[in-house]
Scaffold this motif. Structure first.
Motif, PDB file in Angstrom:
ATOM      1  N   ILE A 294       0.848  -1.189   0.000  1.00  8.13           N
ATOM      2  CA  ILE A 294       0.000   0.000   0.000  1.00  8.13           C
ATOM      3  C   ILE A 294       0.888   1.245   0.000  1.00  8.13           C
ATOM      4  O   ILE A 294       1.879   1.321   0.731  1.00  8.13           O
ATOM      5  CB  ILE A 294      -0.915  -0.004   1.237  1.00  8.13           C
ATOM      6  N   LEU A 295       0.529   2.226  -0.808  1.00  6.74           N
ATOM      7  CA  LEU A 295       1.331   3.442  -0.907  1.00  6.74           C
ATOM      8  C   LEU A 295       1.472   4.117   0.450  1.00  6.74           C
ATOM      9  O   LEU A 295       2.523   4.663   0.780  1.00  6.74           O
ATOM     10  CB  LEU A 295       0.674   4.394  -1.917  1.00  6.74           C
ATOM     11  N   GLU A 296       0.421   4.084   1.242  1.00  9.97           N
ATOM     12  CA  GLU A 296       0.434   4.722   2.549  1.00  9.97           C
ATOM     13  C   GLU A 296       1.502   4.128   3.462  1.00  9.97           C
ATOM     14  O   GLU A 296       1.966   4.796   4.398  1.00  9.97           O
ATOM     15  CB  GLU A 296      -0.947   4.577   3.187  1.00  9.97           C
ATOM     16  N   ASP A 297       1.897   2.872   3.201  1.00 14.96           N
ATOM     17  CA  ASP A 297       2.905   2.217   4.032  1.00 14.96           C
ATOM     18  C   ASP A 297       4.325   2.448   3.520  1.00 14.96           C
ATOM     19  O   ASP A 297       5.292   1.925   4.090  1.00 14.96           O
ATOM     20  CB  ASP A 297       2.636   0.705   4.086  1.00 14.96           C
ATOM     21  N   GLN A 298       4.446   3.226   2.453  1.00 12.55           N
ATOM     22  CA  GLN A 298       5.754   3.519   1.882  1.00 12.55           C
ATOM     23  C   GLN A 298       6.198   4.928   2.285  1.00 12.55           C
ATOM     24  O   GLN A 298       5.436   5.705   2.848  1.00 12.55           O
ATOM     25  CB  GLN A 298       5.703   3.393   0.354  1.00 12.55           C
ATOM     26  N   THR A 299       7.454   5.238   1.993  1.00 11.33           N
ATOM     27  CA  THR A 299       7.972   6.578   2.259  1.00 11.33           C
ATOM     28  C   THR A 299       8.313   7.256   0.941  1.00 11.33           C
ATOM     29  O   THR A 299       8.599   6.594  -0.060  1.00 11.33           O
ATOM     30  CB  THR A 299       9.234   6.510   3.136  1.00 11.33           C
ATOM     31  N   ASP A 300       8.264   8.588   0.952  1.00 11.09           N
ATOM     32  CA  ASP A 300       8.625   9.378  -0.235  1.00 11.09           C
ATOM     33  C   ASP A 300       7.886   8.888  -1.480  1.00 11.09           C
ATOM     34  O   ASP A 300       8.496   8.524  -2.488  1.00 11.09           O
ATOM     35  CB  ASP A 300      10.153   9.303  -0.477  1.00 11.09           C
ATOM     36  N   PHE A 301       6.555   8.878  -1.382  1.00  9.72           N
ATOM     37  CA  PHE A 301       5.775   8.331  -2.496  1.00  9.72           C
ATOM     38  C   PHE A 301       5.214   9.396  -3.431  1.00  9.72           C
ATOM     39  O   PHE A 301       4.360   9.106  -4.268  1.00  9.72           O
ATOM     40  CB  PHE A 301       4.645   7.435  -1.990  1.00  9.72           C
ATOM     41  N   ALA A 302       5.668  10.635  -3.313  1.00 10.30           N
ATOM     42  CA  ALA A 302       5.132  11.711  -4.157  1.00 10.30           C
ATOM     43  C   ALA A 302       5.335  11.425  -5.648  1.00 10.30           C
ATOM     44  O   ALA A 302       4.494  11.813  -6.470  1.00 10.30           O
ATOM     45  CB  ALA A 302       5.773  13.046  -3.788  1.00 10.30           C
TER      46      ALA A 302
END
Length: 359
Positions: A145-153
């Motif tokens: 899930i994107l929310e569980d990643q860092t620097d996903f802009a």
């Protein structure tokens, strides 16, 4: 535990039947085994072996989502709809029909809906209190899930592009007979009729409340002149935020269409930034989303003004949402930042309604 298929097309349980409640899962945490009636009901509905199947909780929000593994191999995601949230069985079925069409016609990457053992998309599980819950299944998709990643802009260019692709399909798609989804009007977002709860029920200081009231009044005034024409209004995802985007080995998958409905197309811009608008990364996320959208469709300055107003309304919507949902529906930091972040976002909108869209 039984599985029942109502003879009518209404989702709510018959008169005299106990109404189901999300409180049935108050003591079930993420990753915990599902209650027995959920486990057994899913196995029967999708023809899975009882002893070899494990069902664990993913999340509780508007609905309740479970991961289903057979012989320790994840194969299915099942979502239970709380009684009363959907308007009808056709309302639930229509979501899956659109998902199928998006895959088939527009190449939008989203998990395939899974028919039950009886061939229907929509199944029914009865809880220990006798209430009937709708259940729908999707193929399990590997990813993070994107929310569980860092620097996903950086991913927001692709999210914007896929959203424009989705909107293009929405404008041209001939709805099947009986297709039914709810609306996302401004009154469904905030106020006494808000679908997820009114932000005014949050504990706020008098000063903070005044900031939010002023921002809402400005946003509503902007939206009041926008007609519900195919240029601005149609079928939207409405919740395409980082928690509903998955990535794996460079590929992106859009999930969770259970809140899809008819609304302003650029509400999906506001949804994309949900819970992050107050963070420094929001400006980059928003700019990249708009860049990706423009790869498929044009955006005027008036569109950007509309996007800014809808983003503000979305933020207020989610403050209301927090008054009716449990804290573990969000990462702890986003939950704690939600109220002060909403006040900050509203203050910035009051100073410049276009601050988030770079116009």
């Amino acid at each position: 535990m039984t599985i029942s298929h109502p003879t009518t097309e209404t989702v709510p349980a018959p008169s005299g039947t106990p109404a189901g409640s999300l409180s049935a899962f108050d003591h079930v945490g993420r990753g915990d085994d599902a209650p027995h009636w959920v486990h057994d009901g899913i196995c029967l509905a999708w023809g899975l072996p009882l002893a070899a199947t494990r069902v664990t909780l993913i999340a509780v929000s508007e609905n309740v989502t479970f991961k289903v593994s057979v012989n320790e191999d994840p194969s299915l995601v099942v979502r239970l709809g709380r009684p009363g949230y959907a308007v009808s069985v056709e309302h639930v079925r229509s979501e899956l029909l659109w998902v199928e069409a998006l895959q088939r016609d527009a190449g939008v990457p989203t998990p395939s809906p899974r028919h039950g053992a009886d061939g229907d998309f929509v199944q029914f599980l009865t809880d220990d209190g006798g209430a009937s819950w709708t259940a729908v299944g999707f193929d399990f998709v590997t990813g993070t899930i994107l929310e569980d990643q860092t620097d996903f802009a950086d991913h927001f260019v692709e999210i914007g592009r896929l959203t424009a692709q989705l909107h293009g399909h929405s404008r041209g798609w001939a709805r099947p007979t009986g297709f039914q989804r709810f609306d996302w009007t401004v009154d469904d977002m905030t106020g006494g009729l808000a679908r997820w709860g009114d932000w005014r029920n949050a504990p706020l200081t008098t000063g903070d409340r005044a900031v939010l009231e002023r921002a809402e009044t400005t946003a509503r005034a902007t939206l009041s002149g926008i007609p519900r024409t195919p240029q601005h209004w149609g079928l939207i995802h409405s919740d395409l935020r980082p928690s509903n985007v998955m990535t794996h080995e460079g590929a992106m998958t859009i999930i969770d269409f259970d809140d899809c409905g008819y609304g302003y197309f650029l509400y999906d811009f506001g949804s994309a930034l949900t819970f992050y608008e107050h963070r420094p990364s929001a400006l980059e996320m928003g700019a990249r989303w708009l860049d990706g959208y423009r790869q498929v469709a044009t955006l005027s300055r008036d569109d950007l003004e509309l996007a800014g107003a809808l983003s503000l309304m979305r933020r207020l919507t989610m403050l209301g949402w927090a008054t009716t949902h449990r804290a573990d529906a969000l990462p702890a930091d986003l939950w704690d930042e939600n109220k002060p972040g909403t006040v900050e976002v509203a203050a910035r909108y009051n100073a410049d309604p276009l601050w988030l869209v770079g116009a």
